[in-house]
Design a protein around this motif. Structure first.
Motif, PDB file in Angstrom:
ATOM      1  N   GLU A   1       0.854  -1.193   0.000  1.00 34.12           N
ATOM      2  CA  GLU A   1       0.000   0.000   0.000  1.00 34.12           C
ATOM      3  C   GLU A   1       0.885   1.237   0.000  1.00 34.12           C
ATOM      4  N   ASP A   2       0.641   2.171  -0.947  1.00 37.30           N
ATOM      5  CA  ASP A   2       1.509   3.346  -1.059  1.00 37.30           C
ATOM      6  C   ASP A   2       1.044   4.524  -0.219  1.00 37.30           C
TER       7      ASP A   2
ATOM      8  N   LEU B   1      -1.530   2.608   5.224  1.00 37.90           N
ATOM      9  CA  LEU B   1      -0.568   1.566   5.579  1.00 37.90           C
ATOM     10  C   LEU B   1      -0.398   1.478   7.098  1.00 37.90           C
ATOM     11  N   GLU B   2      -0.221   2.614   7.745  1.00 34.39           N
ATOM     12  CA  GLU B   2      -0.021   2.615   9.192  1.00 34.39           C
ATOM     13  C   GLU B   2      -1.282   2.170   9.920  1.00 34.39           C
TER      14      GLU B   2
ATOM     15  N   LEU C   1      -1.575  -1.340  12.176  1.00 37.71           N
ATOM     16  CA  LEU C   1      -1.959  -1.307  13.583  1.00 37.71           C
ATOM     17  C   LEU C   1      -3.180  -2.188  13.833  1.00 37.71           C
ATOM     18  N   SER C   2      -4.189  -2.076  12.957  1.00 43.96           N
ATOM     19  CA  SER C   2      -5.432  -2.832  13.142  1.00 43.96           C
ATOM     20  C   SER C   2      -5.211  -4.326  12.973  1.00 43.96           C
ATOM     21  N   LEU C   3      -4.473  -4.720  11.947  1.00 40.42           N
ATOM     22  CA  LEU C   3      -4.283  -6.145  11.676  1.00 40.42           C
ATOM     23  C   LEU C   3      -3.374  -6.795  12.720  1.00 40.42           C
ATOM     24  N   LYS C   4      -2.387  -6.067  13.203  1.00 38.44           N
ATOM     25  CA  LYS C   4      -1.559  -6.608  14.292  1.00 38.44           C
ATOM     26  C   LYS C   4      -2.406  -6.804  15.539  1.00 38.44           C
ATOM     27  N   GLY C   5      -3.358  -5.887  15.755  1.00 35.99           N
ATOM     28  CA  GLY C   5      -4.272  -6.030  16.885  1.00 35.99           C
ATOM     29  C   GLY C   5      -5.173  -7.245  16.760  1.00 35.99           C
TER      30      GLY C   5
ATOM     31  N   ASP D   1      -2.621  -3.311  -3.265  1.00 35.81           N
ATOM     32  CA  ASP D   1      -3.228  -2.165  -3.926  1.00 35.81           C
ATOM     33  C   ASP D   1      -2.978  -2.273  -5.428  1.00 35.81           C
ATOM     34  N   VAL D   2      -3.877  -1.722  -6.227  1.00 38.93           N
ATOM     35  CA  VAL D   2      -3.708  -1.768  -7.684  1.00 38.93           C
ATOM     36  C   VAL D   2      -2.771  -0.657  -8.153  1.00 38.93           C
TER      37      VAL D   2
END
Length: 220
Positions: free
Chosen positions: A6-7, A12-13, A17-21, A52-53
């Motif tokens: 993701e650019d 990205l941040e 954070l959400s997926l690590k949670g 991302d495309v």
């Protein structure tokens, strides 16, 4: 491990954070070149790609084709391009899902886990963790060739750990999974009791406690 490409730095941040949670381990890339390097070096450790495309140095489809030449790991497109042409092209070329921005993190996690379940359905139903052999097809557990008898709640909890093995799970995430599976409220104290019972039956070192964060089961 999840490769997130993701650019947009803020997206990205936030996603990291959400997926690590949610207990996922991540490696990030903000451009095509960086993602390609990760694919070449760490492909055997990557379980899923969120892609991302539109990237600053090319198209996400280029990376997708590179991945498909090497592996059939799940690839989910995350993109602001919501036109039907790109969605159909991605799915017809073998992408596992196509999610348009903006999206809710809980929906993304649910769709990621749905894809993972489909892929796990093609794998062996026998899982070994330490001295324990878990036969998912028969719903039976053996420890040193002796059958281990679990209650319904203990087995539900076991499946959560098995399906997320090697991932750090917070108590909140475990409780959410139990609620989704059972459709009834499970208290924090109840979770403590059942984790203790599962340890008593599967071995004291079966579930690793990460103090102040949650739990993890290590396995193949």
């Amino acid at each position: 491990m999840i490769l997130l490409v993701e650019d947009d730095r803020f997206i990205l941040e936030g996603l990291t954070l959400s997926l690590k949670g949610e207990g996922f381990e991540l490696v990030n890339a903000s451009c095509l070149a960086e993602a390609s390097s990760i694919i070449r070096e760490k492909l055997n450790r990557i379980d899923m790609v969120l892609l991302d495309v539109t990237l600053p140095d090319g198209s996400g489809f280029d990376l997708f084709y590179e991945i498909r030449k090497r592996s059939d790991i799940p690839v989910l497109f995350l993109t602001a391009m919501d036109d039907e042409i790109h969605k159909v092209m991605a799915l017809e070329q073998g992408a596992d899902d196509y999610i348009t921005k903006p999206f809710h993190i809980r929906e993304l996690v649910a769709r990621m886990r749905a894809v993972m379940r489909r892929y796990k359905g093609t794998e062996s139903t026998l899982i070994r963790i330490g001295d324990n052999m878990i036969d998912l097809a028969k719903g039976k557990i053996y420890q040193n060739n002796q059958e281990v008898i679990l209650s319904a709640m203990e087995y539900k909890l076991l499946l959560i750990f098995v399906n997320h093995r090697n991932q750090l799970l917070t108590r909140e995430l475990i409780l959410d999974c139990l609620y989704d599976d059972l459709g009834e409220y499970v208290s924090d104290n109840t979770l403590t009791v059942y984790i203790k019972r599962l340890r008593d039956k599967m071995g004291s070192d079966f579930i690793e406690t990460v103090r102040g964060i949650g739990y993890r089961v290590k396995g193949e």
